[in-house]
Design an enzyme around this catalytic site. Structure first.
Site, PDB file in Angstrom:
ATOM      1  N   ASP A 154       0.830  -1.088  -0.015  1.00  0.00           N
ATOM      2  CA  ASP A 154       0.006  -0.008  -0.049  1.00  0.00           C
ATOM      3  C   ASP A 154       0.795   1.237  -0.015  1.00  0.00           C
ATOM      4  O   ASP A 154       1.901   1.428   0.755  1.00  0.00           O
ATOM      5  CB  ASP A 154      -0.932   0.080   1.141  1.00  0.00           C
ATOM      6  CG  ASP A 154      -2.102   1.029   1.015  1.00  0.00           C
ATOM      7  OD1 ASP A 154      -3.279   0.376   0.668  1.00  0.00           O
ATOM      8  OD2 ASP A 154      -1.897   2.281   1.192  1.00  0.00           O
ATOM      9  N   ILE A 155       0.475   2.230  -0.644  1.00  0.00           N
ATOM     10  CA  ILE A 155       1.227   3.514  -0.865  1.00  0.00           C
ATOM     11  C   ILE A 155       1.181   4.298   0.723  1.00  0.00           C
ATOM     12  O   ILE A 155       2.088   5.085   0.709  1.00  0.00           O
ATOM     13  CB  ILE A 155       0.685   4.424  -1.991  1.00  0.00           C
ATOM     14  CG1 ILE A 155       1.715   5.309  -2.551  1.00  0.00           C
ATOM     15  CG2 ILE A 155      -0.645   5.109  -1.726  1.00  0.00           C
ATOM     16  CD1 ILE A 155       1.600   6.186  -3.825  1.00  0.00           C
TER      17      ILE A 155
ATOM     18  N   ASN B 191     -12.732  -3.153   2.993  1.00  0.00           N
ATOM     19  CA  ASN B 191     -13.531  -1.981   3.076  1.00  0.00           C
ATOM     20  C   ASN B 191     -14.762  -2.176   1.984  1.00  0.00           C
ATOM     21  O   ASN B 191     -14.332  -2.499   0.960  1.00  0.00           O
ATOM     22  CB  ASN B 191     -12.936  -0.623   3.009  1.00  0.00           C
ATOM     23  CG  ASN B 191     -11.870  -0.529   4.242  1.00  0.00           C
ATOM     24  OD1 ASN B 191     -12.217  -0.886   5.279  1.00  0.00           O
ATOM     25  ND2 ASN B 191     -10.687   0.135   3.955  1.00  0.00           N
TER      26      ASN B 191
ATOM     27  N   HIS C 185     -10.532  -5.277  -3.319  1.00  0.00           N
ATOM     28  CA  HIS C 185      -9.236  -5.558  -2.779  1.00  0.00           C
ATOM     29  C   HIS C 185      -9.406  -5.847  -1.393  1.00  0.00           C
ATOM     30  O   HIS C 185     -10.310  -5.366  -0.604  1.00  0.00           O
ATOM     31  CB  HIS C 185      -8.349  -4.417  -2.913  1.00  0.00           C
ATOM     32  CG  HIS C 185      -8.960  -3.153  -2.495  1.00  0.00           C
ATOM     33  ND1 HIS C 185      -9.749  -2.469  -3.061  1.00  0.00           N
ATOM     34  CD2 HIS C 185      -8.631  -2.564  -1.145  1.00  0.00           C
ATOM     35  CE1 HIS C 185      -9.985  -1.275  -2.398  1.00  0.00           C
ATOM     36  NE2 HIS C 185      -9.387  -1.306  -1.082  1.00  0.00           N
TER      37      HIS C 185
ATOM     38  N   GLY D 155     -15.171   3.452   4.269  1.00  0.00           N
ATOM     39  CA  GLY D 155     -13.705   3.861   4.043  1.00  0.00           C
ATOM     40  C   GLY D 155     -13.419   3.524   2.611  1.00  0.00           C
ATOM     41  O   GLY D 155     -11.943   3.564   2.329  1.00  0.00           O
ATOM     42  N   GLN D 156     -14.173   2.671   1.643  1.00  0.00           N
ATOM     43  CA  GLN D 156     -13.459   2.322   0.651  1.00  0.00           C
ATOM     44  C   GLN D 156     -13.749   3.534  -0.238  1.00  0.00           C
ATOM     45  O   GLN D 156     -14.323   4.285  -0.497  1.00  0.00           O
ATOM     46  CB  GLN D 156     -14.682   1.383  -0.034  1.00  0.00           C
ATOM     47  CG  GLN D 156     -14.295   0.626  -1.380  1.00  0.00           C
ATOM     48  CD  GLN D 156     -15.244  -0.454  -1.952  1.00  0.00           C
ATOM     49  OE1 GLN D 156     -16.037  -0.789  -1.392  1.00  0.00           O
ATOM     50  NE2 GLN D 156     -14.390  -1.280  -2.972  1.00  0.00           N
TER      51      GLN D 156
HETATM   52  P1  5GP Z   1      -9.696   1.543   0.399  1.00  0.00           P
HETATM   53  O1  5GP Z   1      -9.667   2.938   1.057  1.00  0.00           O
HETATM   54  O2  5GP Z   1     -10.488   1.573  -0.883  1.00  0.00           O
HETATM   55  O3  5GP Z   1     -10.081   0.421   1.190  1.00  0.00           O
HETATM   56  O4  5GP Z   1      -8.260   1.055  -0.160  1.00  0.00           O
HETATM   57  C1  5GP Z   1      -7.389   1.688  -1.037  1.00  0.00           C
HETATM   58  C2  5GP Z   1      -6.095   1.798  -0.716  1.00  0.00           C
HETATM   59  O5  5GP Z   1      -5.259   1.715  -1.828  1.00  0.00           O
HETATM   60  C3  5GP Z   1      -5.720   2.839   0.178  1.00  0.00           C
HETATM   61  O6  5GP Z   1      -5.080   1.981   1.659  1.00  0.00           O
HETATM   62  C4  5GP Z   1      -4.576   3.537  -0.449  1.00  0.00           C
HETATM   63  O7  5GP Z   1      -3.537   3.924   0.335  1.00  0.00           O
HETATM   64  C5  5GP Z   1      -4.030   2.453  -1.695  1.00  0.00           C
HETATM   65  N1  5GP Z   1      -3.708   3.181  -3.002  1.00  0.00           N
HETATM   66  C6  5GP Z   1      -4.397   4.179  -3.496  1.00  0.00           C
HETATM   67  N2  5GP Z   1      -3.738   4.557  -4.484  1.00  0.00           N
HETATM   68  C7  5GP Z   1      -2.542   3.762  -4.761  1.00  0.00           C
HETATM   69  C8  5GP Z   1      -1.685   3.700  -5.570  1.00  0.00           C
HETATM   70  O8  5GP Z   1      -1.383   4.408  -6.466  1.00  0.00           O
HETATM   71  N3  5GP Z   1      -0.562   2.727  -5.345  1.00  0.00           N
HETATM   72  C9  5GP Z   1      -0.723   1.957  -4.222  1.00  0.00           C
HETATM   73  N4  5GP Z   1       0.388   1.033  -4.017  1.00  0.00           N
HETATM   74  N5  5GP Z   1      -1.604   2.051  -3.300  1.00  0.00           N
HETATM   75  C10 5GP Z   1      -2.535   2.876  -3.579  1.00  0.00           C
END
Ligand code: 5GP
Length: 120
Positions: free
Chosen positions: A35-36, A91, A104, A97-98
């Site tokens: 994760d970034i 999420n 994923h 929080g999604q």
């Molecule tokens: P969500 O909030 O949808 O459950 O999770 C999305 C996740 O994707 C977040 O934890 C966010 O940090 C990660 N993310 C978003 N953009 C990128 C990216 O460009 N690269 C990587 N490695 N992670 C990302």
């Protein structure tokens, strides 16, 4: 299912190598990368290579074998990068929080705090 005319998700762009990511595992239909913005010592995103399903509920209904493959990759990542124990967070929905609507899991591992479900 996502609209096939929609823009590719950020994760589809990672799969296509249009956006760089630190990829840690890959199977036929699943990919895993750091994760970034990590929220735990090990924080890896495990996602489907295709963006057909928006969330885990759609995936479980539409392709349970692919969901099982995703969980297997999560297990392998936790074994490779931590002690094999992990928290798996999906999420599901914006109010939960999604932010990326391409199914994923967050694999969180490596010394998590006890007594909380937070972390992703
Ligand atoms: P969500 O909030 O949808 O459950 O999770 C999305 C996740 O994707 C977040 O934890 C966010 O940090 C990660 N993310 C978003 N953009 C990128 C990216 O460009 N690269 C990587 N490695 N992670 C990302």
């Amino acid at each position: 299912m996502t609209d096939s005319r929609a823009e590719p998700t950020v994760f589809e762009r990672i799969v296509a190598r249009e956006i760089p990511a630190r990829i840690v595992a890959e199977s036929e239909r699943v990919i895993a990368f750091h994760d970034i913005a990590p929220q735990a010592p090990v924080h890896v995103i495990v996602t489907t290579k295709a963006g057909d399903y928006r969330d885990v509920v759609e995936l479980a209904a539409g392709d349970p074998e692919l969901l099982a493959e995703l969980v297997g990759v999560a297990r392998d990542v936790a074994g490779d990068l931590a002690d094999g124990e992990f928290r798996l967070v999906f999420n599901t929905g914006a109010s939960a929080g999604q932010t990326v609507f391409h199914v994923h899991a967050h694999v969180l591992a490596g010394g998590l705090e006890e007594g909380t479900l937070a972390g992703a």
